[in-house]
Design an enzyme around this catalytic site. Sequence first.
Site, PDB file in Angstrom:
ATOM      1  N   GLU A 127      12.462 -22.767  22.118  1.00 53.39           N
ATOM      2  CA  GLU A 127      11.426 -22.184  22.978  1.00 53.39           C
ATOM      3  C   GLU A 127      10.445 -21.410  22.093  1.00 53.39           C
ATOM      4  O   GLU A 127      10.780 -21.089  20.946  1.00 53.39           O
ATOM      5  CB  GLU A 127      12.065 -21.223  23.988  1.00 53.39           C
ATOM      6  CG  GLU A 127      13.024 -21.916  24.929  1.00 53.39           C
ATOM      7  CD  GLU A 127      13.582 -20.978  25.989  1.00 53.39           C
ATOM      8  OE1 GLU A 127      13.159 -19.798  26.061  1.00 53.39           O
ATOM      9  OE2 GLU A 127      14.448 -21.441  26.751  1.00 53.39           O
ATOM     10  N   ALA A 130      12.297 -18.502  20.918  1.00 51.32           N
ATOM     11  CA  ALA A 130      13.706 -18.732  20.558  1.00 51.32           C
ATOM     12  C   ALA A 130      13.802 -20.019  19.734  1.00 51.32           C
ATOM     13  O   ALA A 130      14.009 -21.101  20.274  1.00 51.32           O
ATOM     14  CB  ALA A 130      14.569 -18.830  21.825  1.00 51.32           C
ATOM     15  N   SER A 132      15.026 -20.141  15.693  1.00 53.70           N
ATOM     16  CA  SER A 132      16.283 -19.925  14.968  1.00 53.70           C
ATOM     17  C   SER A 132      17.276 -19.146  15.825  1.00 53.70           C
ATOM     18  O   SER A 132      18.481 -19.406  15.792  1.00 53.70           O
ATOM     19  CB  SER A 132      16.006 -19.141  13.675  1.00 53.70           C
ATOM     20  OG  SER A 132      15.191 -19.907  12.815  1.00 53.70           O
ATOM     21  N   THR A 158      10.861 -33.391  20.362  1.00 55.14           N
ATOM     22  CA  THR A 158      10.620 -34.744  19.850  1.00 55.14           C
ATOM     23  C   THR A 158      10.786 -35.765  20.981  1.00 55.14           C
ATOM     24  O   THR A 158      11.764 -35.697  21.738  1.00 55.14           O
ATOM     25  CB  THR A 158      11.594 -35.055  18.699  1.00 55.14           C
ATOM     26  OG1 THR A 158      11.451 -34.043  17.710  1.00 55.14           O
ATOM     27  CG2 THR A 158      11.296 -36.417  18.064  1.00 55.14           C
ATOM     28  N   THR A 312      30.854 -28.184   9.727  1.00 59.24           N
ATOM     29  CA  THR A 312      29.755 -27.199   9.779  1.00 59.24           C
ATOM     30  C   THR A 312      29.230 -26.857   8.379  1.00 59.24           C
ATOM     31  O   THR A 312      28.021 -26.880   8.138  1.00 59.24           O
ATOM     32  CB  THR A 312      30.237 -25.917  10.482  1.00 59.24           C
ATOM     33  OG1 THR A 312      30.784 -26.275  11.747  1.00 59.24           O
ATOM     34  CG2 THR A 312      29.111 -24.930  10.680  1.00 59.24           C
ATOM     35  N   GLU A 362      15.753 -28.891  13.181  1.00 59.32           N
ATOM     36  CA  GLU A 362      17.226 -28.842  13.293  1.00 59.32           C
ATOM     37  C   GLU A 362      17.835 -27.749  12.414  1.00 59.32           C
ATOM     38  O   GLU A 362      18.896 -27.920  11.817  1.00 59.32           O
ATOM     39  CB  GLU A 362      17.848 -30.211  13.037  1.00 59.32           C
ATOM     40  CG  GLU A 362      17.559 -31.138  14.200  1.00 59.32           C
ATOM     41  CD  GLU A 362      18.516 -32.292  14.350  1.00 59.32           C
ATOM     42  OE1 GLU A 362      19.687 -32.147  13.999  1.00 59.32           O
ATOM     43  OE2 GLU A 362      18.061 -33.329  14.853  1.00 59.32           O
ATOM     44  N   THR A 364      16.123 -24.297  10.056  1.00 58.27           N
ATOM     45  CA  THR A 364      15.364 -24.137   8.808  1.00 58.27           C
ATOM     46  C   THR A 364      16.325 -24.059   7.608  1.00 58.27           C
ATOM     47  O   THR A 364      17.535 -23.845   7.773  1.00 58.27           O
ATOM     48  CB  THR A 364      14.550 -22.830   8.842  1.00 58.27           C
ATOM     49  OG1 THR A 364      15.485 -21.737   8.953  1.00 58.27           O
ATOM     50  CG2 THR A 364      13.575 -22.780  10.009  1.00 58.27           C
TER      51      THR A 364
HETATM   52  N1  COS Z   1      30.544 -25.192  16.344  1.00 59.42           N
HETATM   53  C1  COS Z   1      31.155 -24.597  17.399  1.00 59.42           C
HETATM   54  N2  COS Z   1      30.987 -23.276  17.691  1.00 59.42           N
HETATM   55  C2  COS Z   1      30.186 -22.555  16.885  1.00 59.42           C
HETATM   56  C3  COS Z   1      29.520 -23.115  15.780  1.00 59.42           C
HETATM   57  C4  COS Z   1      29.744 -24.488  15.516  1.00 59.42           C
HETATM   58  N3  COS Z   1      29.146 -25.088  14.479  1.00 59.42           N
HETATM   59  N4  COS Z   1      28.787 -22.156  15.185  1.00 59.42           N
HETATM   60  C5  COS Z   1      28.972 -21.032  15.871  1.00 59.42           C
HETATM   61  N5  COS Z   1      29.821 -21.266  16.905  1.00 59.42           N
HETATM   62  C6  COS Z   1      30.330 -20.293  17.873  1.00 59.42           C
HETATM   63  C7  COS Z   1      30.939 -19.089  17.173  1.00 59.42           C
HETATM   64  O1  COS Z   1      32.285 -19.310  16.865  1.00 59.42           O
HETATM   65  C8  COS Z   1      30.736 -17.982  18.182  1.00 59.42           C
HETATM   66  O2  COS Z   1      31.760 -18.116  19.147  1.00 59.42           O
HETATM   67  P1  COS Z   1      32.332 -16.870  20.026  1.00 59.42           P
HETATM   68  O3  COS Z   1      31.370 -16.670  21.135  1.00 59.42           O
HETATM   69  O4  COS Z   1      33.650 -17.362  20.516  1.00 59.42           O
HETATM   70  O5  COS Z   1      32.419 -15.688  19.114  1.00 59.42           O
HETATM   71  C9  COS Z   1      29.423 -18.368  18.835  1.00 59.42           C
HETATM   72  O6  COS Z   1      29.226 -19.769  18.611  1.00 59.42           O
HETATM   73  C10 COS Z   1      28.230 -17.611  18.314  1.00 59.42           C
HETATM   74  O7  COS Z   1      28.133 -17.848  16.922  1.00 59.42           O
HETATM   75  P2  COS Z   1      27.233 -16.913  15.976  1.00 59.42           P
HETATM   76  O8  COS Z   1      27.655 -15.500  16.143  1.00 59.42           O
HETATM   77  O9  COS Z   1      27.263 -17.517  14.614  1.00 59.42           O
HETATM   78  O10 COS Z   1      25.787 -17.083  16.659  1.00 59.42           O
HETATM   79  P3  COS Z   1      24.344 -16.555  16.246  1.00 59.42           P
HETATM   80  O11 COS Z   1      23.621 -16.183  17.473  1.00 59.42           O
HETATM   81  O12 COS Z   1      24.445 -15.544  15.154  1.00 59.42           O
HETATM   82  O13 COS Z   1      23.609 -17.866  15.728  1.00 59.42           O
HETATM   83  C11 COS Z   1      22.926 -19.516  14.124  1.00 59.42           C
HETATM   84  C12 COS Z   1      24.048 -18.628  14.680  1.00 59.42           C
HETATM   85  C13 COS Z   1      21.753 -18.715  13.585  1.00 59.42           C
HETATM   86  C14 COS Z   1      23.533 -20.318  13.006  1.00 59.42           C
HETATM   87  C15 COS Z   1      22.455 -20.481  15.249  1.00 59.42           C
HETATM   88  O14 COS Z   1      21.761 -19.786  16.239  1.00 59.42           O
HETATM   89  C16 COS Z   1      21.572 -21.619  14.749  1.00 59.42           C
HETATM   90  O15 COS Z   1      22.085 -22.632  14.242  1.00 59.42           O
HETATM   91  N6  COS Z   1      20.250 -21.464  14.874  1.00 59.42           N
HETATM   92  C17 COS Z   1      19.337 -22.532  14.519  1.00 59.42           C
HETATM   93  C18 COS Z   1      19.094 -23.398  15.689  1.00 59.42           C
HETATM   94  C19 COS Z   1      18.413 -24.651  15.314  1.00 59.42           C
HETATM   95  O16 COS Z   1      18.864 -25.418  14.474  1.00 59.42           O
HETATM   96  N7  COS Z   1      17.279 -24.918  15.967  1.00 59.42           N
HETATM   97  C20 COS Z   1      16.529 -26.082  15.671  1.00 59.42           C
HETATM   98  C21 COS Z   1      16.104 -26.729  16.918  1.00 59.42           C
HETATM   99  S1  COS Z   1      17.247 -27.811  17.534  1.00 59.42           S
HETATM  100  S2  COS Z   1      16.389 -29.519  17.227  1.00 59.42           S
END
Ligand code: COS
Length: 381
Positions: A127, A130, A132, A158, A312, A362, A364
């Site tokens: 969004e 929203a 990262s 996309t 991961t 997907e 940064t």
């Molecule tokens: N698989 C399954 N669960 C996962 C996971 C994974 N790969 N990564 C994190 N989780 C779970 C964690 O275990 C945690 O679980 P609990 O609620 O039980 O504690 C929960 O998800 C939250 O994880 P975390 O605290 O790491 O979340 P954050 O809000 O800090 O976010 C990042 C982590 C920044 C890594 C994540 O928001 C992200 O990947 N952002 C980028 C998004 C993106 O790629 N956008 C591009 C557009 S999509 S085309």
Amino acid sequence: MVEFTLNDEQLALRDLAHDFAEKEIRPVAWQYDRDSTFPAELIKKAWGLGLMNYHVPERFGGAGIGYLDGVVIDEELSWGCSGISSSIGCNSLAVAPLLLAGSEELKRRYVERLTAEPLLASFCLTEPDAGSDVAAMKTRAVRNKDKYVITGSKCFITNGGYATFYTVYAKTDLDAGHRGISCFVVPRDAGVIVDKHEDKMGQRASNTATVTFPEVEVPLDHRIGGENDGFKIAMATLDRTRPNIAAMATGVARAAFEFAVQYAQERVQFGVPIAMHQAIQFMIADMATEIEAARLLVWKSAVQLDHGERNTLLSSHAKRFAGDVAMKVATDAVQVYGGYGFIKDYPVEKLMRDAKIMQLYEGTAQIQRIVIARELFAPRV
Ligand code: COS
């Protein structure tokens, strides 16, 4: 035993994808980039050849091939053009949440449509405020008797302008942060509005749209997975699709590298082809090493998925490294071309623009480093 070779089926898939990239994608890629042409006909052809929806299990009409098979295909298609390959590959991202957590009924109703006809679907997570920070999303889904009412707007989607349905993330509990997000499948004809087609720096053949849900109603059974499980579904989806982006980045890097090698052998300065100058040789040598290393990470992250293991860490290693390699190799390819590299008549200018998105979408390059650091310091099982 560690195997670095592809089996006969994988070699055949690679040849099929390469042939398609060489004969169908390459001849139009630079023109489509210039005119920002959506590759509708190429999508139909790729669909007919089985180069789309390839992870969909056979019982839903797909080929059900593995993750390594998929990244081998994606490197070749992106060697042709990563904008066109993004358009072809996007269904895999859109259906991943359904395949991971959707009910049998939803899979039959939606995933099967994509294998029955050359239709498109989009993944709606990002969004305006929203990107990262996924948990900061404002789109909400309010339960009203036998329906969810979804309100909000998603950007940078996309194939958004061409999708028949969307997999959409929305808050079902506004106070629960990442634990208050759910995932839904939303058909376009439920009242979805496509607002804007972005005019992008690179990957100009792909469609990138803003998609708005103005109180769009979907039945309760259109939720994918449990209520408030959406964040984890999104993360698990990205674990599965980041290796593909890394493969695409490797394909872009390989294309730029090949153009640079060819040009270095043709271009004469100081009485010899510039390939004879050590300054050029060192750049070419680094490109070759980095592409090999990127591919190894891509393959390893995909093989881990094929083994049914959580990937991961490797997925982020591959996405971060291959994205940076694509940018560096494409930039150095422009350097090898000298001033000509900056001119649109030469092929590497497009590749440098296309490469940039590999460090952005997907997740940064910085987000990948966050994931890597977290997995190293506090590994999750
Ligand atoms: N698989 C399954 N669960 C996962 C996971 C994974 N790969 N990564 C994190 N989780 C779970 C964690 O275990 C945690 O679980 P609990 O609620 O039980 O504690 C929960 O998800 C939250 O994880 P975390 O605290 O790491 O979340 P954050 O809000 O800090 O976010 C990042 C982590 C920044 C890594 C994540 O928001 C992200 O990947 N952002 C980028 C998004 C993106 O790629 N956008 C591009 C557009 S999509 S085309």
